[in-house]
Design an enzyme around this catalytic site. Structure first.
Site, PDB file in Angstrom:
ATOM      1  N   ASP A  66      10.206  -0.901  -5.223  1.00 12.15           N
ATOM      2  CA  ASP A  66       9.011  -0.756  -4.383  1.00 12.15           C
ATOM      3  C   ASP A  66       9.010   0.529  -3.558  1.00 12.15           C
ATOM      4  O   ASP A  66       8.113   0.724  -2.723  1.00 12.15           O
ATOM      5  CB  ASP A  66       8.880  -1.968  -3.448  1.00 12.15           C
ATOM      6  CG  ASP A  66       8.424  -3.212  -4.194  1.00 12.15           C
ATOM      7  OD1 ASP A  66       7.384  -3.138  -4.867  1.00 12.15           O
ATOM      8  OD2 ASP A  66       9.124  -4.233  -4.118  1.00 12.15           O
ATOM      9  N   ARG A  91      13.818  -4.129   0.154  1.00 13.07           N
ATOM     10  CA  ARG A  91      13.161  -2.890   0.569  1.00 13.07           C
ATOM     11  C   ARG A  91      13.875  -2.216   1.737  1.00 13.07           C
ATOM     12  O   ARG A  91      13.505  -1.097   2.107  1.00 13.07           O
ATOM     13  CB  ARG A  91      11.685  -3.158   0.931  1.00 13.07           C
ATOM     14  CG  ARG A  91      10.868  -3.699  -0.240  1.00 13.07           C
ATOM     15  CD  ARG A  91       9.394  -3.391  -0.102  1.00 13.07           C
ATOM     16  NE  ARG A  91       9.143  -1.962  -0.029  1.00 13.07           N
ATOM     17  CZ  ARG A  91       7.962  -1.417   0.208  1.00 13.07           C
ATOM     18  NH1 ARG A  91       6.917  -2.198   0.398  1.00 13.07           N
ATOM     19  NH2 ARG A  91       7.798  -0.110   0.281  1.00 13.07           N
ATOM     20  N   ARG A 137       5.064  -9.703   6.771  1.00 21.15           N
ATOM     21  CA  ARG A 137       5.977  -8.556   6.764  1.00 21.15           C
ATOM     22  C   ARG A 137       6.197  -7.922   8.142  1.00 21.15           C
ATOM     23  O   ARG A 137       7.036  -7.039   8.285  1.00 21.15           O
ATOM     24  CB  ARG A 137       5.419  -7.481   5.824  1.00 21.15           C
ATOM     25  CG  ARG A 137       5.202  -7.934   4.385  1.00 21.15           C
ATOM     26  CD  ARG A 137       6.529  -8.282   3.718  1.00 21.15           C
ATOM     27  NE  ARG A 137       6.344  -8.597   2.316  1.00 21.15           N
ATOM     28  CZ  ARG A 137       6.293  -7.679   1.344  1.00 21.15           C
ATOM     29  NH1 ARG A 137       6.418  -6.412   1.625  1.00 21.15           N
ATOM     30  NH2 ARG A 137       6.126  -8.053   0.100  1.00 21.15           N
ATOM     31  N   HIS A 167      -0.797  -7.037   3.890  1.00 26.93           N
ATOM     32  CA  HIS A 167      -0.734  -6.168   5.062  1.00 26.93           C
ATOM     33  C   HIS A 167      -2.145  -6.019   5.638  1.00 26.93           C
ATOM     34  O   HIS A 167      -3.131  -6.198   4.918  1.00 26.93           O
ATOM     35  CB  HIS A 167      -0.252  -4.759   4.675  1.00 26.93           C
ATOM     36  CG  HIS A 167       1.170  -4.657   4.273  1.00 26.93           C
ATOM     37  ND1 HIS A 167       1.559  -4.157   3.049  1.00 26.93           N
ATOM     38  CD2 HIS A 167       2.318  -4.955   4.930  1.00 26.93           C
ATOM     39  CE1 HIS A 167       2.881  -4.159   2.971  1.00 26.93           C
ATOM     40  NE2 HIS A 167       3.370  -4.636   4.101  1.00 26.93           N
ATOM     41  N   CYS A 254      -0.638   2.837   0.351  1.00 29.88           N
ATOM     42  CA  CYS A 254       0.807   2.541   0.246  1.00 29.88           C
ATOM     43  C   CYS A 254       1.580   3.679  -0.398  1.00 29.88           C
ATOM     44  O   CYS A 254       2.769   3.838  -0.156  1.00 29.88           O
ATOM     45  CB  CYS A 254       1.055   1.313  -0.613  1.00 29.88           C
ATOM     46  SG  CYS A 254      -0.100  -0.005  -0.437  1.00 29.88           S
TER      47      CYS A 254
HETATM   48  C1  CIR Z   1       5.703  -5.124  -1.680  1.00 30.83           C
HETATM   49  O1  CIR Z   1       5.415  -6.315  -1.883  1.00 30.83           O
HETATM   50  O2  CIR Z   1       6.369  -4.760  -0.717  1.00 30.83           O
HETATM   51  C2  CIR Z   1       5.216  -4.109  -2.682  1.00 30.83           C
HETATM   52  N1  CIR Z   1       5.265  -4.668  -3.989  1.00 30.83           N
HETATM   53  C3  CIR Z   1       3.814  -3.664  -2.360  1.00 30.83           C
HETATM   54  C4  CIR Z   1       3.736  -2.926  -1.057  1.00 30.83           C
HETATM   55  C5  CIR Z   1       2.361  -2.500  -0.739  1.00 30.83           C
HETATM   56  N2  CIR Z   1       2.339  -1.688   0.424  1.00 30.83           N
HETATM   57  C6  CIR Z   1       1.304  -1.603   1.265  1.00 30.83           C
HETATM   58  O3  CIR Z   1       0.331  -2.365   1.159  1.00 30.83           O
HETATM   59  N3  CIR Z   1       1.399  -0.742   2.267  1.00 30.83           N
END
Ligand code: CIR
Length: 260
Positions: A66, A91, A137, A167, A254
């Site tokens: 990620d 992460r 998160r 998010h 992202c």
């Molecule tokens: C996650 O679940 O952390 C990643 N697969 C996707 C992150 C997306 N980030 C964002 O919306 N800022």
């Protein structure tokens, strides 16, 4: 400061990991194709460059599927960079990869620390105010640490409890002129009631996460109604293919850390 914060001249991106298909997802859209994702990532960089943005391209972190979602590991302002504390164990090591890069641009670097968790996707800046989503998160402790750091520089924060969105910025973007583009969960939020709103149909909700720079927007490719609607607002709009990132819950913001 007006709309200053909406414009950026630099962007940090990270190439997709060869293990992209192991990225965290709830999307149920199938597995991303690495080669196609790389192509889409290059296209994304091309659009940023067409907006005269200097793009800093970081190597992939192959062990971190990620890590291409670089927005989540830092929150940037004019005065400082704040390195976040991702919720997901897979992460957390991504933050080590961003600290040295940010030190090339920022003298003041702060950290969100445990038990606080916070991801950059939960932070929406409008002028000198930061809205922080309290999502799966980002917790209250992480958001409070962010608020206290930003307060030193004269910024204010408010917190927005979320129910369904990954998010905050998954569901809302600011396009200037007191206007938000939003999907359904955001419609119910009182703190946003004073804004003009462009409300997206459920099938267009993925476009709620878009990139604005001056009079240019980047939206995901494949949403003709949204494209037409935003053009009528006077924007020049790029449509960026995003299918492979969408498969692992990633949107346009992202994929970059944007600053001036
Ligand atoms: C996650 O679940 O952390 C990643 N697969 C996707 C992150 C997306 N980030 C964002 O919306 N800022």
């Amino acid at each position: 400061m007006g709309e200053f914060c909406m414009n950026f001249s630099k962007a940090i991106v990270r190439k997709p990991s060869i293990n992209l298909a192991q990225g965290i997802t709830q999307a149920n859209l199938g597995l991303p194709d690495y080669a196609k994702a790389c192509e889409q990532h290059q296209n994304y960089i091309r659009f940023l460059k067409q907006m005269n943005v200097e793009v800093i391209v970081l190597d992939a972190l192959e062990q971190h599927p990620d890590a291409t979602f670089v927005e989540d590991v830092a929150v940037l302002s004019e005065e400082c960079a704040i390195i976040t504390q991702p919720q997901e164990a897979s992460r957390r090591a991504e933050i080590e990869g961003i600290a040295p890069v940010l030190s090339d641009f920022y003298q003041k670097i702060y950290h969100i620390s445990a038990p606080g968790v916070l991801e950059g996707g939960d932070v929406l800046r409008i002028d000198n105010h930061f809205y922080v989503g309290l999502s799966r998160r980002t917790n209250h402790e992480g958001a409070t640490q962010l608020k206290n750091i930003l307060k030193e520089f004269g910024y204010t924060c408010s917190f927005i409890p979320l129910k369904r969105l990954l998010h905050l910025k998954t569901g809302v973007s600011y396009i200037g002129e007191n206007t938000l583009v939003m999907g359904d969960e955001i419609r119910e939020i009182d703190l946003f009631r004073s804004y003009h709103r462009i409300e997206l149909a459920d099938q267009d909700a993925y476009c709620a996460n878009l990139i604005k720079n001056a009079d240019h927007l980047i939206i995901p490719d494949g949403y003709p109604n949204v494209l037409t609607r935003l053009k009528t607002e006077g924007f020049y709009v790029y449509s960026c293919p995003m299918s492979e990132f969408q498969k692992i819950d990633g949107g346009l913001t992202c994929l970059s850390l944007r600053f001036d």
